[in-house]
Design a protein around this motif. Structure first.
Motif, mmCIF file in Angstrom:
data_model
loop_
_atom_site.group_PDB
_atom_site.id
_atom_site.type_symbol
_atom_site.label_atom_id
_atom_site.label_comp_id
_atom_site.label_asym_id
_atom_site.label_seq_id
_atom_site.Cartn_x
_atom_site.Cartn_y
_atom_site.Cartn_z
ATOM 1 N N GLY A 56 23.375 -33.889 -72.551
ATOM 2 C CA GLY A 56 22.505 -34.815 -71.834
ATOM 3 C C GLY A 56 22.541 -34.658 -70.331
ATOM 4 N N ASN A 57 22.974 -33.473 -69.857
ATOM 5 C CA ASN A 57 23.066 -33.239 -68.413
ATOM 6 C C ASN A 57 21.882 -32.435 -67.897
ATOM 7 O OD1 ASN A 57 25.617 -34.524 -68.212
ATOM 8 N ND2 ASN A 57 26.640 -32.669 -68.920
ATOM 9 N N GLU A 58 21.662 -32.532 -66.606
ATOM 10 C CA GLU A 58 20.598 -31.766 -65.975
ATOM 11 C C GLU A 58 20.977 -30.291 -65.958
ATOM 12 O OE1 GLU A 58 18.218 -31.551 -61.666
ATOM 13 O OE2 GLU A 58 19.842 -33.003 -61.974
ATOM 14 N N VAL A 59 19.983 -29.423 -66.176
ATOM 15 C CA VAL A 59 20.252 -27.986 -66.194
ATOM 16 C C VAL A 59 20.317 -27.473 -64.763
ATOM 17 C CG1 VAL A 59 19.504 -25.721 -67.015
ATOM 18 C CG2 VAL A 59 19.134 -27.737 -68.435
ATOM 19 N N THR A 60 21.532 -27.427 -64.233
ATOM 20 C CA THR A 60 21.785 -26.920 -62.888
ATOM 21 C C THR A 60 22.882 -25.872 -62.954
ATOM 22 O OG1 THR A 60 23.527 -28.536 -62.419
ATOM 23 C CG2 THR A 60 21.242 -29.195 -61.903
ATOM 24 N N GLY A 61 23.011 -25.095 -61.888
ATOM 25 C CA GLY A 61 24.050 -24.085 -61.851
ATOM 26 C C GLY A 61 25.455 -24.642 -62.058
ATOM 27 N N PRO A 62 25.848 -25.677 -61.317
ATOM 28 C CA PRO A 62 27.183 -26.235 -61.516
ATOM 29 C C PRO A 62 27.420 -26.747 -62.933
ATOM 30 C CG PRO A 62 26.311 -26.933 -59.398
ATOM 31 C CD PRO A 62 25.185 -26.250 -60.118
ATOM 32 N N ASN A 63 26.394 -27.344 -63.545
ATOM 33 C CA ASN A 63 26.574 -27.836 -64.914
ATOM 34 C C ASN A 63 26.676 -26.692 -65.922
ATOM 35 O OD1 ASN A 63 26.641 -30.519 -64.185
ATOM 36 N ND2 ASN A 63 24.468 -30.871 -64.556
ATOM 37 N N ILE A 64 25.939 -25.604 -65.678
ATOM 38 C CA ILE A 64 26.044 -24.440 -66.571
ATOM 39 C C ILE A 64 27.427 -23.811 -66.430
ATOM 40 C CG2 ILE A 64 25.127 -22.155 -67.131
ATOM 41 C CD1 ILE A 64 22.410 -23.144 -65.990
ATOM 42 N N ARG A 65 27.897 -23.692 -65.193
ATOM 43 C CA ARG A 65 29.251 -23.158 -64.986
ATOM 44 C C ARG A 65 30.283 -24.004 -65.735
ATOM 45 N NH1 ARG A 65 32.916 -23.255 -59.389
ATOM 46 N NH2 ARG A 65 34.862 -22.700 -60.443
ATOM 47 N N ALA A 66 30.194 -25.309 -65.585
ATOM 48 C CA ALA A 66 31.154 -26.202 -66.248
ATOM 49 C C ALA A 66 31.089 -26.038 -67.765
ATOM 50 C CB ALA A 66 30.886 -27.643 -65.844
ATOM 51 N N ALA A 67 29.870 -25.866 -68.293
ATOM 52 C CA ALA A 67 29.724 -25.690 -69.742
ATOM 53 C C ALA A 67 30.352 -24.379 -70.203
ATOM 54 C CB ALA A 67 28.242 -25.737 -70.118
ATOM 55 N N LEU A 68 30.107 -23.305 -69.451
ATOM 56 C CA LEU A 68 30.685 -22.006 -69.820
ATOM 57 C C LEU A 68 32.206 -22.055 -69.784
ATOM 58 C CD1 LEU A 68 28.233 -19.617 -67.925
ATOM 59 C CD2 LEU A 68 28.468 -19.810 -70.407
ATOM 60 N N GLU A 69 32.751 -22.821 -68.859
ATOM 61 C CA GLU A 69 34.208 -22.903 -68.740
ATOM 62 C C GLU A 69 34.864 -23.705 -69.859
ATOM 63 O OE1 GLU A 69 34.723 -22.232 -63.906
ATOM 64 O OE2 GLU A 69 34.807 -24.271 -64.725
ATOM 65 N N THR A 70 34.044 -24.259 -70.742
ATOM 66 C CA THR A 70 34.596 -24.911 -71.943
ATOM 67 C C THR A 70 34.636 -23.959 -73.132
ATOM 68 O OG1 THR A 70 32.481 -25.743 -72.824
ATOM 69 C CG2 THR A 70 33.620 -27.121 -71.177
ATOM 70 N N PHE A 71 34.078 -22.746 -72.976
ATOM 71 C CA PHE A 71 34.061 -21.797 -74.087
ATOM 72 C C PHE A 71 35.495 -21.380 -74.423
ATOM 73 C CE2 PHE A 71 29.587 -19.653 -74.084
ATOM 74 C CZ PHE A 71 28.996 -20.907 -74.068
ATOM 75 N N SER A 72 35.935 -21.694 -75.612
ATOM 76 C CA SER A 72 37.255 -21.298 -76.079
ATOM 77 C C SER A 72 37.094 -20.624 -77.433
ATOM 78 C CB SER A 72 38.175 -22.523 -76.197
ATOM 79 O OG SER A 72 39.450 -22.141 -76.676
ATOM 80 N N ASN A 73 37.384 -19.340 -77.483
ATOM 81 C CA ASN A 73 37.154 -18.546 -78.694
ATOM 82 C C ASN A 73 35.702 -18.651 -79.168
ATOM 83 O OD1 ASN A 73 39.788 -17.446 -79.001
ATOM 84 N ND2 ASN A 73 40.493 -19.413 -79.786
ATOM 85 N N TYR A 74 34.793 -18.603 -78.211
ATOM 86 C CA TYR A 74 33.356 -18.614 -78.509
ATOM 87 C C TYR A 74 33.006 -17.352 -79.302
ATOM 88 C CZ TYR A 74 28.426 -17.554 -77.460
ATOM 89 O OH TYR A 74 27.097 -17.193 -77.541
ATOM 90 N N SER A 75 32.339 -17.534 -80.414
ATOM 91 C CA SER A 75 32.045 -16.413 -81.299
ATOM 92 C C SER A 75 30.784 -15.665 -80.870
ATOM 93 C CB SER A 75 31.866 -16.904 -82.737
ATOM 94 O OG SER A 75 31.457 -15.824 -83.568
ATOM 95 N N THR A 76 30.923 -14.356 -80.768
ATOM 96 C CA THR A 76 29.761 -13.495 -80.556
ATOM 97 C C THR A 76 29.351 -12.832 -81.862
ATOM 98 O OG1 THR A 76 31.151 -11.599 -79.988
ATOM 99 C CG2 THR A 76 30.426 -13.022 -78.161
#
Length: 391
Positions: A330-350
């Motif tokens: 539910g957050n605005e799509v901004t650079g800082p919010n995308i960075r914060a989201a990526l930094e939650t990736f833990s064992n993200y599956s490719t």
């Protein structure tokens, strides 16, 4: 008449309430999400840059055809910069001015040149450069690496060489920041582990590497590590075979591909590939259940596109999944919010294309391992499980 007016008012109010509800929930579409990009389609690394770019752009098509990001389409603005740093800087500034919230880059030289601007503009940036200098949030807070760093790739190759009795190794490299990226870390590891490493630049456009191979021979080289793209790497391999040199070749990411095998011909036989990414024929879940079905439905031969197409697709997928998390939260799509989201990736599956990715606030090198393959009968055959630097 009054009844008709009342009915119309009720309908209008209901529509308004529905629109507000959908907006609050993040559904029902909305403004396009703008992402910028630069590609090498005509420059010195275009042999590998073109399929990588195709993978990125086709993943965007795949997302948009399947509902976008919670109904919002991705608007991908990109152009060929022909591996020219000044052109990369110009295009980056142009797309920032047009409102992009994230960026897909390409080379090491331009990615490192843009690093300060990227941080100041707070634009999450993924590129095809895996320079270790880009993995530290202290130095590059908005850069994220999907592939194993060049330094780790080189160290894993050195580990393999040492395990097989080699003490003298030559790194043949593209004469650029990309080529030089792993050299110092590789030399440091070698010195600490009783090995010797020399670095030999590969002049752009060279059609014969006899002089450089003579230098390697004089140094007692047993293993050659290539940090370059497919075309010059294949010329080097053919020269090794022509000169009858007993030197094992290990290609790092950008010559670990089908084009190298095609260009090198018989000289590719026995060459080892240190590949962070799975090949199209690997059977990886993402390839078989997403990439291949879409490619076939759109008349694309995945084997012809090759591993770098898979690499581009996977990289854009990781970026978009970071954006998906921003929207889902539910957050605005901004650079800082995308960075914060990526930094939650833990064992993200490719989906088996790479090792699972982990990004944190202190480490943006998502992948720490790769697999070794060897060319056998003109095909890449896996010869190891995932190996990490230091293991």
């Amino acid at each position: 008449m009054k009844n008709n007016v009342s009915k119309r008012l009720v309908v209008l109010v209901a529509l308004l309430v529905t629109a507000v509800f959908l907006a609050a929930c993040g559904g029902g579409g909305g403004e396009a999400i703008k992402i910028g990009g630069i590609h090498d389609l005509t420059g010195p690394t275009s042999d590998v840059g073109t399929p990588y770019a195709d993978g990125i752009r086709d993943y965007v098509k795949f997302v948009n055809e399947n509902g976008g990001v919670d109904g919002r389409q991705i608007e991908f603005m990109s152009a060929d910069y022909a591996y020219a740093v000044d052109q990369a800087e110009q295009l980056y500034s142009q797309y920032i001015g047009q409102g992009v919230v994230a960026f897909q880059g390409w080379g090491t030289g331009d990615t490192e040149a843009l690093r300060t601007k990227i941080a100041a503009d707070e634009i999450p940036f993924m590129s095809a450069s895996y320079s270790a200098a880009l993995a530290s949030p202290d130095e590059a807070p908005y850069n994220f690496l999907v592939g194993t760093t060049y330094s780790d790739q080189a160290i894993i190759a050195l580990q393999y060489a040492k395990e097989n009795g080699a003490t003298n190794v030559a790194i043949f490299h593209h004469d650029s920041p990309f080529g030089q990226s792993p050299v110092e870390d590789a030399k440091a590891w070698a010195e600490a582990n009783g090995m010797s490493v020399i670095a030999i630049p590969m002049p752009g456009g060279a059609t014969d590497f006899t002089a450089q191979l003579t230098q390697a021979q004089d140094a007692g080289t047993q293993y050659i590590i290539i940090q370059n793209v497919s075309s010059p790497a294949s010329t080097l391999a053919k020269d090794v075979k022509r000169l009858g040199l007993d030197m094992q070749i290990v290609c790092l990411n950008w010559c670990s591909d089908e084009l190298f095998v095609s260009l090198a011909g018989d000289a590719a036989e026995g060459v080892i590939a240190a590949s962070p990414f799975a090949f199209p024929g690997s059977g990886a879940d993402l390839i078989e259940n997403e990439i291949r079905p879409w490619a076939e439905a759109n008349g694309i031969n995945l084997e012809e596109k090759g591993v770098h197409y898979v690499q581009g697709w996977t990289t854009m997928r990781a970026m978009v999944d970071g954006i998906r998390k921003v929207v889902a939260d539910g957050n605005e799509v901004t650079g800082p919010n995308i960075r914060a989201a990526l930094e939650t990736f833990s064992n993200y599956s490719t989906g088996g294309v790479t090792t699972p990715l982990t990004f944190t606030a202190t480490d943006h090198a998502g992948s720490k391992a790769l697999q070794l393959y060897q060319v056998q009968g003109g095909e890449f055959v896996k010869i190891s499980d995932y190996i990490s630097a230091g293991n």
